[in-house]
Design a protein around this motif. Sequence first.
Motif, short mmCIF file in Angstrom:
data_model
loop_
_atom_site.label_atom_id
_atom_site.label_comp_id
_atom_site.label_asym_id
_atom_site.label_seq_id
_atom_site.Cartn_x
_atom_site.Cartn_y
_atom_site.Cartn_z
N PHE A 329 0.83 -1.20 0.00
CA PHE A 329 0.00 0.00 0.00
C PHE A 329 0.86 1.26 0.00
O PHE A 329 0.59 2.22 -0.73
CB PHE A 329 -0.92 0.02 1.22
CG PHE A 329 -2.06 -0.96 1.20
CD1 PHE A 329 -2.08 -2.03 0.33
CD2 PHE A 329 -3.12 -0.82 2.08
CE1 PHE A 329 -3.13 -2.95 0.32
CE2 PHE A 329 -4.18 -1.72 2.09
CZ PHE A 329 -4.19 -2.79 1.21
N THR A 330 1.91 1.28 0.84
CA THR A 330 2.75 2.48 0.90
C THR A 330 3.56 2.66 -0.38
O THR A 330 3.82 3.79 -0.81
CB THR A 330 3.68 2.45 2.12
OG1 THR A 330 4.43 1.22 2.14
CG2 THR A 330 2.89 2.57 3.41
N LEU A 331 3.95 1.55 -1.00
CA LEU A 331 4.64 1.65 -2.29
C LEU A 331 3.75 2.32 -3.32
O LEU A 331 4.20 3.19 -4.09
CB LEU A 331 5.06 0.26 -2.78
CG LEU A 331 5.75 0.20 -4.14
CD1 LEU A 331 7.07 0.96 -4.12
CD2 LEU A 331 5.98 -1.25 -4.56
N LEU A 332 2.48 1.94 -3.35
CA LEU A 332 1.54 2.56 -4.28
C LEU A 332 1.32 4.04 -3.95
O LEU A 332 1.30 4.88 -4.85
CB LEU A 332 0.21 1.80 -4.25
CG LEU A 332 0.24 0.44 -4.95
CD1 LEU A 332 -0.91 -0.44 -4.48
CD2 LEU A 332 0.18 0.62 -6.46
N VAL A 354 1.34 6.15 7.63
CA VAL A 354 2.73 5.67 7.63
C VAL A 354 3.52 6.33 6.50
O VAL A 354 4.66 6.77 6.70
CB VAL A 354 2.76 4.14 7.52
CG1 VAL A 354 4.19 3.64 7.27
CG2 VAL A 354 2.20 3.50 8.79
N ALA A 355 2.92 6.41 5.32
CA ALA A 355 3.62 7.02 4.18
C ALA A 355 3.89 8.49 4.44
O ALA A 355 4.97 9.00 4.11
CB ALA A 355 2.79 6.85 2.90
N ALA A 356 2.93 9.19 5.04
CA ALA A 356 3.13 10.61 5.34
C ALA A 356 4.23 10.80 6.37
O ALA A 356 5.06 11.72 6.26
CB ALA A 356 1.82 11.22 5.83
N ALA A 357 4.26 9.94 7.39
CA ALA A 357 5.30 10.04 8.42
C ALA A 357 6.68 9.79 7.81
O ALA A 357 7.66 10.46 8.16
CB ALA A 357 5.03 9.04 9.54
N ALA A 358 6.76 8.83 6.89
CA ALA A 358 8.03 8.55 6.23
C ALA A 358 8.48 9.74 5.39
O ALA A 358 9.68 10.06 5.34
CB ALA A 358 7.90 7.31 5.36
N ASP A 359 7.54 10.41 4.74
CA ASP A 359 7.88 11.59 3.95
C ASP A 359 8.42 12.70 4.84
O ASP A 359 9.39 13.38 4.48
CB ASP A 359 6.64 12.10 3.20
CG ASP A 359 6.27 11.21 2.02
OD1 ASP A 359 7.11 10.40 1.61
OD2 ASP A 359 5.13 11.34 1.52
N VAL A 360 7.80 12.89 6.00
CA VAL A 360 8.26 13.92 6.93
C VAL A 360 9.66 13.60 7.42
O VAL A 360 10.55 14.46 7.47
CB VAL A 360 7.28 14.05 8.11
CG1 VAL A 360 7.88 14.93 9.21
CG2 VAL A 360 5.95 14.62 7.65
N ALA A 361 9.88 12.33 7.79
CA ALA A 361 11.21 11.92 8.27
C ALA A 361 12.27 12.11 7.20
O ALA A 361 13.38 12.56 7.48
CB ALA A 361 11.16 10.47 8.74
N SER A 362 11.91 11.78 5.97
CA SER A 362 12.86 11.93 4.87
C SER A 362 13.19 13.40 4.63
O SER A 362 14.36 13.76 4.42
CB SER A 362 12.28 11.32 3.59
OG SER A 362 13.13 11.50 2.50
N ALA A 363 12.16 14.26 4.70
CA ALA A 363 12.40 15.69 4.50
C ALA A 363 13.29 16.25 5.59
O ALA A 363 14.18 17.07 5.33
CB ALA A 363 11.06 16.43 4.46
#
Length: 373
Positions: A329-332, A354-363
């Motif tokens: 799901f997060t890959l999509l 989860v995808a949004a949290a990963a984006d924030v962490a990456s930023a």
Amino acid sequence: MLQDTAGHPLVIGHRGASGYRPEHTRSAYDLAFVLGADAVEPDIVATRDGVLVLRHENEISGTTDVATRPEFAGLRTTREVDGRSLTGWFTEDFTWAELATLRATERLGALRQESASFDRRYPLLRLRDLFELIDAAADEHRRMLRMVAEFKHATHFAELGLPLDELFVAELEAAGWGRGDERLIIESFELDLLDRLRARGIRAPRVFLIEATGAPYDLLRAHGRGAARYDDFATEAGLLGLAGRVDGVSVGKGRLIGELRSTSAEDAARENMERRASGLLVGGGLVDAAHSAGLRVYTWTLRPENRFLARGFRRGSARAAFGDWLGEFTLLIDTGVDGIFVDHPDLGVEARTVAAAADVASARSRRPDVRRS
């Protein structure tokens, strides 16, 4: 005033919370909103007397108890629908009063036995019932809730004298939704139907569904073997050609993560290479090209069972067991899609979080470390 609290991408309950309850039932739709869905997706077909009802297909033997009802045995027939010969019971042979006596059953009963335990509890719904349900749920949850209306077999119904576009406009206005607003998105595998809805003044975003194989039936009827195929629309030229005619496209998830027709991981890799070589877009490249053409992108259908996951996300051999659904799901979501159709809305919401949290962490990891001296 209801607040629009939808996140990005939209989480759309596919036929309601169809992973937990028989699809297109009041229970499935209500549960979808309880589980956090931003919208629900009904499939729309017609009855003999012109009532729009919510069923996956117009052939209803797999989603109702009609086969057990002796009073309707004489309505079983063989009919050609979109070029395919089908045998069963068809909504266009019933009045609404007759369909209202049927009860819904789980379409994937062998796989989803928990949902199948609710078989024959719920009656069928009309489109007008869903308008009322969404209005009531929006008031209850104090947030804007949407409908993504999918029209099934529009050419077939038009040839029977049951034009879905005309019937839909009447239902929309009767429900107090005017000619469509931000609560409504409309979609179809047939561009002609979307054109007719626009000509009738429907203001809702129009989304063209792009199947994995084959060609749109309205184009096949008009052009025969020369009809454009779905693959023709999944190119830069094809997407640019759709710009202005529709507002978005919706693709099966195989176009984003592979395994469209393949039977092994090697076949999937080869297939994607062949597609790229022929100009067909896959994965994030398809999403980026659509966005560049001014089109939104949606994908379907995200399901957690091994039976439906791409091979790399399956866990164990049990088809009904949940695999690494969060990974898929997060890959999509990471491809940049604007909406995901899910059978289990709570899992879609979790994946989005989860995808949004990963984006924030990456930023944050990329942010320069500026310190005061």
